[in-house]
Scaffold this active site. Structure first.
Site, PDB file in Angstrom:
ATOM      1  CE1 TYR A 632       2.178  -4.151  -4.634  1.00 37.75           C
ATOM      2  CE2 TYR A 632       3.286  -5.073  -2.716  1.00 37.75           C
ATOM      3  CZ  TYR A 632       2.216  -5.052  -3.587  1.00 37.75           C
ATOM      4  OH  TYR A 632       1.209  -5.943  -3.417  1.00 37.75           O
ATOM      5  N   GLY A 633       6.797  -5.434  -4.320  1.00 32.87           N
ATOM      6  CA  GLY A 633       7.313  -6.484  -3.446  1.00 32.87           C
ATOM      7  C   GLY A 633       6.220  -7.449  -3.043  1.00 32.87           C
ATOM      8  CE  LYS A 649       2.061  -1.999  -1.027  1.00 33.42           C
ATOM      9  NZ  LYS A 649       1.131  -0.911  -1.345  1.00 33.42           N
ATOM     10  CG  ASP A 745      -4.657   1.434  -8.607  1.00 29.53           C
ATOM     11  OD1 ASP A 745      -5.258   1.254  -9.686  1.00 29.53           O
ATOM     12  OD2 ASP A 745      -3.736   0.707  -8.212  1.00 29.53           O
TER      13      ASP A 745
END
Ligand SMILES: *[C@@H]1O[C@H](CO)[C@@H](O)[C@H](O)[C@H]1NC(C)=O
Ligand SMILES: *[C@@H]1O[C@H](CO)[C@@H](O)[C@H](O)[C@H]1NC(C)=O
Length: 944
Positions: A632-633, A649, A745
């Site tokens: 995602y980065g 984030k 997750d």
């Protein structure tokens, strides 16, 4: 008379009587406003007469609300709402509600009659308002253990009746306010006995006019700040002092000689500063029993005469330039700890024969050449790294450990009972649901935790405090005596109910108030605070129909009378709400983005951050600030303008979501508030950026700590605690979050450890809201991480909570083995199953166990843990336990492991010590020393 008319007259007469007895309308309106904006208020807050019908937590005098005590009942809000309009309030205790994430408004000044304001252990943030200084009746002000920022308002100095001031454990900055020509200061507080400012970021000097002889201070608790400059000699003029904690600051210069005037001081902590000059002469401090002056820059000095002339039981002076030979008369029976490591002591160490059998002596890194011991006690002595150790004659003390003495467990004579579900056996042999928490002591006048006198004193004092407050407490059990990083002694405490098998909300709230208000005298211990764990078992109020109907009739009339005030109140509220909306950046949501997102996000506790603020606080998203990255980065570390350290984030191009999805995600994340789940602090949605701002968790991921290079040593007990914490995070998501959430997750990379190694579940990037329609959610895209993914979900695409249980089971196996779920093509479940199937189980586990865990026999509850992990990873979801069951099982394994670890803790006792100091006072006494008597609530399911 027409009977109908007569009936009306009667009702009106009655109504007048009823109205005379009911709650003041303004107070009622304020409480009703709380009801609409706060979550989890007591269930009996119903109807329109809080005073007459005794709403939980409320006490009234003459129809006015005077007490509001909602401690520890789990209320949640982002706004303290209309409390400031309860103008006759005298006693307000909202402590131990971590879900109160509000600021304290200036309007708190309306509570002119307030004598007690207790907000201990909530999540208050923002500055402490100046206006607090106009609450002239305040006697007790406890704002400790929150996230207050900014400076200490000098106006607090105007609180001339204040006796207890606790601002510790916040993020306060600036200096300690002292009065000047134009402004008051804390030196005005002539009645204050307690001044607790520890664990903040206070700077600057303690000014000399701060202390003066008209003060009545008994406790000065200023440790763990950044205070600098000398200790003013004026401190010697406060003849009432009993505890002085100035340790862990940057204080410099010589210690003032007139400190020795303080004849009633029992505890003196000056360690970890830059104090210089001669070692202070404390002769004259005739009550002193605990002194800690380690790690300063004193001049070289011989052993001061007060070492032997004062009635000291604890002397901690590591790294203090002491030289010469220790006198034999230092080793008196009352001496409990002598820690003089890293000095230049030399000559012969003669400890005579009158020392206590529990004595702890640490003389590492000195120049001692000879050792004489006239009696045969097996004391705890460490003389590692002295010349005498090179000769080899005194070998066993050169790598000394605490001798393995049995601890003084309070015994009970309970039969080996098993309690069902969340219940625990009380010391009086009843299975009930205890209210549990931790009591922290800012100071204590002793160091020998093996001496039962100290435990018994605390136990009996608490019991009699509960008894004299007429609380339905059957018994209490203290356990897990620990010293934390601030040298605070903590005890876990289980408080068992007497009349039923659980407490109601009023009792829990009152218990918290009784402990935190600390009106009971307590010898050996300094001041304390109490932080609780969410109580499991409040009763559900099922009011009988009969009561409801009668109440309804009366309420109907009252409601009529109330309509006028309610309508005007409602209009006011609505205006306020509109105003707020216009003032926040959320109000423009959707406008910038072509309205695709459909309105303002409903945020609870997270705030909007500007791109500019985040750019600045990450040094223009500098590479140096990157602490993680993924598809995602990047994740950056930064410090917000508020002083909060955060992890940001930042989604990179290509992984941006649609505005609607992003909004859904932040709404979801902002609702999550639990100590075992990483909290969203804010977000940024500006200039084509999507960023999520989380609280920064300093000790990194569990995975890194199990396998990485910079790992922390995680012993068995710590691993169990991590398992328990994370399971509690998951149970929160599954059962308490609204709406419930499936994480999807869970993995060791998504479990973070904070400073105190509390585990927090992170990253809900893949989470699913579990609304009614989503139960047994069927999805086309199966998401998760290889190795952790539930095989049943993979096959059926049907998502349930049990998928998280599977992933959690894998994490449990990682805690055992410290290996990746898939290594060399082999899955961890297969590997562990093979070890179990090998003959001679559990010895065969050696092959897979993390070698850092040490000997298999030392891991109390190991096989139960393996059973639990393997039950979580069963093929079929139906065979796996629920997370609630997992939590209870880990708790029971932990209790057992702690008990079996017993006196085996390798103990180095010093001011720096952070570890466990034995687990002395186990709540269940001797009755569980046998593993078979521990209850395993779902054993049958495990073996199915
Ligand atoms: C335990 O502590 C008390 C209080 O300081 C003391 O009087 C007693 O002698 C101690 N007992 C032992 C066994 O050291
Ligand atoms: C509790 O208090 C009552 C009187 O208030 C007293 O009679 C009783 O002995 C006390 N019990 C304990 C255990 O202190």
């Amino acid at each position: 008379m027409d009977p109908r008319i007569r009936l009306w007259v009667m009702i009106i007469c009655c109504e007048i009587i009823v109205v005379a007895a009911v709650t003041d309308l303004n107070d009622l309106a304020a409480l009703n406003a709380l009801k609409s904006s706060w979550k989890k208020l007591p269930r009996n807050w119903k109807g329109s007469d809080p005073c007459g019908r005794k709403w939980d937590g409320i006490n009234c005098t003459n129809s006015r609300v005077t007490n509001l005590v909602l401690a520890g009942i789990g209320v949640r809000t982002n706004d303290i709402g209309d409390i400031p309009s309860l103008s006759m309030l005298q006693y307000l205790d909202l402590s131990n509600n971590r879900g109160i994430r509000a600021t304290l408004p200036q309007s708190i000044q309306n509570l002119k009659n307030l004598t007690t304001l207790m907000l201990v252990g909530c999540s208050f943030r923002g500055p402490i308002p100046d206006s607090i200084g106009s609450l002239k009746q305040l006697v007790f002000l406890g704002l400790n253990n929150n996230s207050f920022i900014g400076t200490i308002p000098p106006s607090i100095g105007n609180l001339s009746n204040l006796s207890w001031l606790d601002l510790s454990d916040n993020q306060l900055t600036g200096t300690i306010p002292v009065s000047n020509a134009t402004s008051p200061g804390l030196n005005f507080l002539l009645k204050a006995k307690h001044m607790h400012l520890s664990n903040n970021r206070l700077t600057g000097p303690i000014r000399s006019q701060f202390f003066h002889s008209n003060m009545s201070l008994i406790h000065i608790i200023f440790n763990n700040n950044q205070l600098s400059g000398p200790i003013p000699s004026s401190i010697g003029s406060i003849k009432t002092l009993e505890v002085v904690r100035l340790d862990s600051n940057s204080l410099s210069g010589p210690v003032p000689q007139n400190l020795s005037n303080l004849q009633t001081v029992t505890e003196l902590y000056l360690s970890n500063n830059k104090l210089s000059g001669p070692v202070p002469n404390l002769l004259g401090m005739n009550s002193l029993s605990y002194v800690d002056m380690s790690n300063n820059s004193f001049d070289k000095s011989n052993i001061p005469s007060w070492f032997t002339l004062l009635p000291l039981n604890t002397i901690l002076m590591e790294n203090a330039q002491l030289q010469g030979e220790l006198p034999i008369d230092l080793f008196q029976p009352h001496l409990e700890s002598l820690v003089l490591s890293n000095n230049n002591l030399n000559g012969t160490l003669d400890i005579g024969n009158s020392y206590s059998s529990d004595l702890i002596v640490d003389l590492k890194n000195n120049s001692i050449t000879n050792f004489v011991q006239s009696s045969g006690y097996n004391l705890s002595l460490n003389i590692d790294n002295n010349p005498i150790c090179e000769s080899g004659s005194t070998g066993r003390y050169c790598t000394a450990r605490k001798p393995n003495t049995p601890n003084n467990l309070p015994t009970n004579r309970c039969p080996p009972l098993k309690c069902g579900s969340s219940k625990i056996l009380s010391p009086n042999c009843k299975c009930t649901n205890p209210y549990t928490g931790t009591i922290y002591f800012f100071s204590r006048s002793f160091s020998n935790l093996d001496n039962a006198t100290y435990y018994t004193t605390l136990h009996n004092t608490l019991m009699s405090a509960f008894n004299s407050s007429r609380l339905p407490v059957d018994s209490i059990a203290l356990s897990n005596a620990t010293l934390d990083e601030f040298n605070y002694l903590q005890y876990r405490v289980h408080i068992f109910p007497s009349s039923q098998d659980h407490f109601n909300r009023s009792s829990v709230a009152s218990i918290g108030t009784v402990i935190n208000r600390q009106l009971f005298p307590l010898t050996f211990y300094g001041p304390l605070f109490f932080l609780d764990e969410n109580y499991c078992c409040f009763p559900e109020n099922k009011s009988s129909n009969h009561g409801a109907i009668i109440g309804g009739v009366v309420d109907g009339f009252v409601v009529l009378l109330l309509i006028a005030s309610a309508i005007s109140y409602g209009i006011y509220q609505k205006r306020q709400a509109t105003k707020a909306k216009q003032n926040t950046p959320f109000g423009t949501w959707g406008v910038d983005n072509g309205n695709e997102a459909g309105g303002v996000p409903q945020l609870k506790g997270a705030r909007w951050c500007s791109f500019e603020e985040l750019r600045r606080c990450t040094n223009n998203f500098s590479e140096d600030n990157v602490i993680g990255s993924g598809g995602y980065g990047n994740v950056y570390k930064g410090t917000l303008d508020t002083g909060h350290v955060v992890a940001i984030k930042r989604a990179k191009q290509g992984s941006l979501q649609g505005a609607k999805e992003f909004k859904t995600e932040i709404e979801l994340l902002s609702r999550i508030h639990h100590k075992n789940v990483v909290a969203l602090v804010g977000f940024c949605y500006e200039q084509g950026e999507q960023m999520l701002v989380y609280e920064f968790i300093s000790n990194g991921t569990l995975k890194d700590n199990l396998t990485g290079e910079a790992r922390i040593r995680l012993d068995w007990i710590k691993r169990l605690k991590i398992a328990l914490d994370s399971a509690k995070g998951v149970i929160y998501l599954h059962e308490l979050a609204n709406p419930p959430i499936i994480h999807r997750d869970i993995k060791s990379n998504n479990i973070l450890l904070d400073v105190q190694l509390t585990a927090k579940v992170a990253d809900f990037g893949l989470s699913k809201l579990l609304g009614d329609e989503a139960k047994g959610y069927i999805s086309t895209d199966v998401k998760g991480t290889m190795g952790y993914m539930d095989p049943e979900y993979f096959r059926t695409h049907q998502l349930t909570e049990k998928s998280d249980v599977y992933s959690f089971g894998i994490v449990l196996l990682e805690l055992l083995t410290a290996r990746s779920p898939i290594k060399n093509g082999k899955h961890i479940v297969t590997e562990v199953q093979e070890a179990i199937d090998r003959p001679g189980y559990p010895n065969g586990l050696y092959a897979v166990l993390d070698s850092a865990l040490g000997a298999l026999q030392t891991l109390g509850g190991l096989t139960k843990f393996v059973d639990l992990a393997m039950s979580c990873v069963q093929e079929s979801g139906a065979d796996r336990p629920k997370v609630g069951e997992v939590v209870r099982e880990i708790e029971s394994i932990m209790d057992f492991a702690v008990l079996s670890a017993g006196g085996d803790s390798s103990l180095t006792f010093s001011s720096q010590s952070t570890g466990k100091v034995g687990d002395l006072y186990h709540p269940y006494g001797d009755s569980v020393s046998d593993a078979s008597s521990l209850s395993v609530p779902f054993e049958s399911e495990l073996r199915r």
